[in-house]
Design a protein around this motif. Structure first.
Motif, mmCIF file in Angstrom:
data_model
loop_
_atom_site.group_PDB
_atom_site.id
_atom_site.type_symbol
_atom_site.label_atom_id
_atom_site.label_comp_id
_atom_site.label_asym_id
_atom_site.label_seq_id
_atom_site.Cartn_x
_atom_site.Cartn_y
_atom_site.Cartn_z
ATOM 1 N N HIS A 1 14.157 7.886 96.477
ATOM 2 C CA HIS A 1 15.422 8.602 96.298
ATOM 3 C C HIS A 1 16.526 7.674 95.811
ATOM 4 N N ILE B 1 8.040 9.382 96.865
ATOM 5 C CA ILE B 1 8.879 9.371 95.664
ATOM 6 C C ILE B 1 10.248 8.869 96.087
ATOM 7 N N SER C 1 5.839 15.931 92.318
ATOM 8 C CA SER C 1 5.915 16.478 93.674
ATOM 9 C C SER C 1 4.976 15.713 94.603
ATOM 10 N N GLU D 1 14.072 8.059 85.292
ATOM 11 C CA GLU D 1 14.888 9.076 85.944
ATOM 12 C C GLU D 1 14.716 10.459 85.311
ATOM 13 N N LYS D 2 14.359 10.534 84.029
ATOM 14 C CA LYS D 2 14.181 11.834 83.392
ATOM 15 C C LYS D 2 12.889 12.523 83.834
ATOM 16 N N ASN D 3 11.946 11.769 84.429
ATOM 17 C CA ASN D 3 10.659 12.335 84.843
ATOM 18 C C ASN D 3 10.512 12.495 86.346
ATOM 19 N N VAL D 4 11.360 11.830 87.132
ATOM 20 C CA VAL D 4 11.141 11.804 88.582
ATOM 21 C C VAL D 4 11.222 13.201 89.187
ATOM 22 N N GLY D 5 12.040 14.090 88.608
ATOM 23 C CA GLY D 5 12.155 15.439 89.135
ATOM 24 C C GLY D 5 10.965 16.328 88.828
ATOM 25 N N GLN D 6 10.059 15.865 87.948
ATOM 26 C CA GLN D 6 8.878 16.655 87.589
ATOM 27 C C GLN D 6 7.682 16.356 88.488
ATOM 28 N N VAL E 1 3.049 16.202 85.343
ATOM 29 C CA VAL E 1 4.478 16.508 85.301
ATOM 30 C C VAL E 1 4.741 17.927 84.799
#
Length: 360
Positions: free
Chosen positions: A241, A239, A217, A210-215, A275
């Motif tokens: 949700h 990706i 695209s 979860e700490k990397n999923v926002g990095q 990332v």
């Protein structure tokens, strides 16, 4: 006085004179004498390089596996006995290729009968239409003729579809993965004829913290290495949700081209997912050391020529070395002798490349 006593007296006088001679004739100690007697400590020499940070793409390693892009069970829509099973297990098929053929039985006759009825109804309707134009036909009879024609068309269409459905064809290009029936088996509506998988393109799926999923695209380029040592390249196509509640990780899918069907589904794979970009240093793995607490780092020389330990983190690698972060933008890095010096020791660093020394 006897000769014996005389010899003893002379011996004692000689001893006393020798003892006091050191104090009487010793001069002051000069600087030259001190340099001769003292041990001069030499400054230790080490070899190093001036390392500068550079912008580098940071990759996240994700372990996953290959997976078919689509898996479809081709099912029968009509009942009947299997006359032919063209789509054998393991066979590559193109879109529209025949997979199973069910016996036509009475469906061909029903279709011919529906066509004959349609032609007859069409003639009747055309006759009513001509009479209507001459004013010799009522609107009620015309409506009935129109309804009869529509029903005939519907029955003909249904008979045609029932005939077409005796042939089960491939909905896309792929491979027949399973074949649960044989020629002569009776299929009911909804029964499976074959299972078809699409592996061009093929997916590489994994889980991301979860700490990397926002990095990450969509459409990011991803390098993939299979367990067979084959290297592939693809793009992020999905990706997730919603996370896996047990592991708190999110699903990730990368789509990879596989035109020759050479990559199989279910192979273990390692993905290098970009990332972001960071300032990193490219160093040799041999430069790394451990401090007294077991931390991984390197030894550098500060502006006062003293040795300092700096903790680092390895974020990638290349044929030229490893990429690390945690160092200042520019640093004097010790590359030879780092294991023989200690924190705070004064050293002299030599930046002469080893290749230049070899040529000399």
């Amino acid at each position: 006085m006897s000769n014996k006593h005389l010899l003893v007296t002379l011996f004692v006088i000689g001893i006393v004179a020798w003892v006091f001679s050191g104090n009487l004739f010793t001069g002051p100690v000069t600087a030259d004498d001190e340099s001769t007697l003292s041990v001069v400590k030499e400054v230790r020499r080490v070899r190093g390089v001036k390392s500068r940070a550079e912008q580098q793409t940071v990759y996240l390693g994700v372990r996953g596996q290959t997976k078919a892009n689509r898996i479809v069970q081709v099912k029968s829509e009509v009942a009947g006995k299997i006359e032919a099973l063209v789509g054998e297990k393991g066979k590559q098929v193109e879109k529209g290729d025949l997979l199973c053929r069910i016996a036509v039985d009475e469906r061909q006759n029903q279709y011919r009968q529906a066509l004959a009825e349609l032609q007859s109804t069409q003639l009747e309707f055309d006759g009513f239409k001509d009479l209507k134009a001459k004013g010799l036909q009522s609107e009620v009879l015309m409506a009935k003729a129109r309804a009869a024609l529509a029903q005939s068309k519907t029955r003909a269409k249904q008979a045609s579809l029932a005939l077409e459905k005796t042939k089960l064809v491939a909905p896309f290009r792929g491979i027949v993965d399973s074949q649960p029936v044989e020629v002569g088996d009776f299929l009911t509506p909804g029964a499976v004829c074959v299972s078809l998988i699409e592996i061009d393109p093929i997916l590489v799926v994994g889980q991301v913290a979860e700490k990397n999923v926002g990095q990450i695209s969509l459409q990011d380029k991803v390098d993939v290495t299979l367990i067979t040592k084959r290297n592939l390249s693809g793009r992020v196509s999905f990706i997730g949700h919603s996370p896996d509640m047990a592991t708190r990780t999110f699903p990730l899918e990368v789509t990879v081209s596989n035109p020759g069907f050479e990559v199989r589904s279910g192979l273990t794979a390692e993905m290098r997912v970009p990332v972001g970009r960071e300032d990193v240093h490219l160093i040799s793995p041999a430069s790394m050391v451990l401090d007294d607490r077991g931390e991984v780092g390197v030894r550098v020389v500060d502006s006062g020529s003293r040795v300092r330990f700096v903790k680092i983190k390895v974020i990638g690698e290349s044929p030229a070395g490893i990429f690390v972060k945690g160092l200042p933008e520019e640093v004097d890095l010790i590359t030879v002798g780092q294991e023989e010096v200690f924190e705070g020791q004064v050293v002299k660093i030599d930046f002469t490349p080893l290749a230049a020394l070899v040529r000399q």
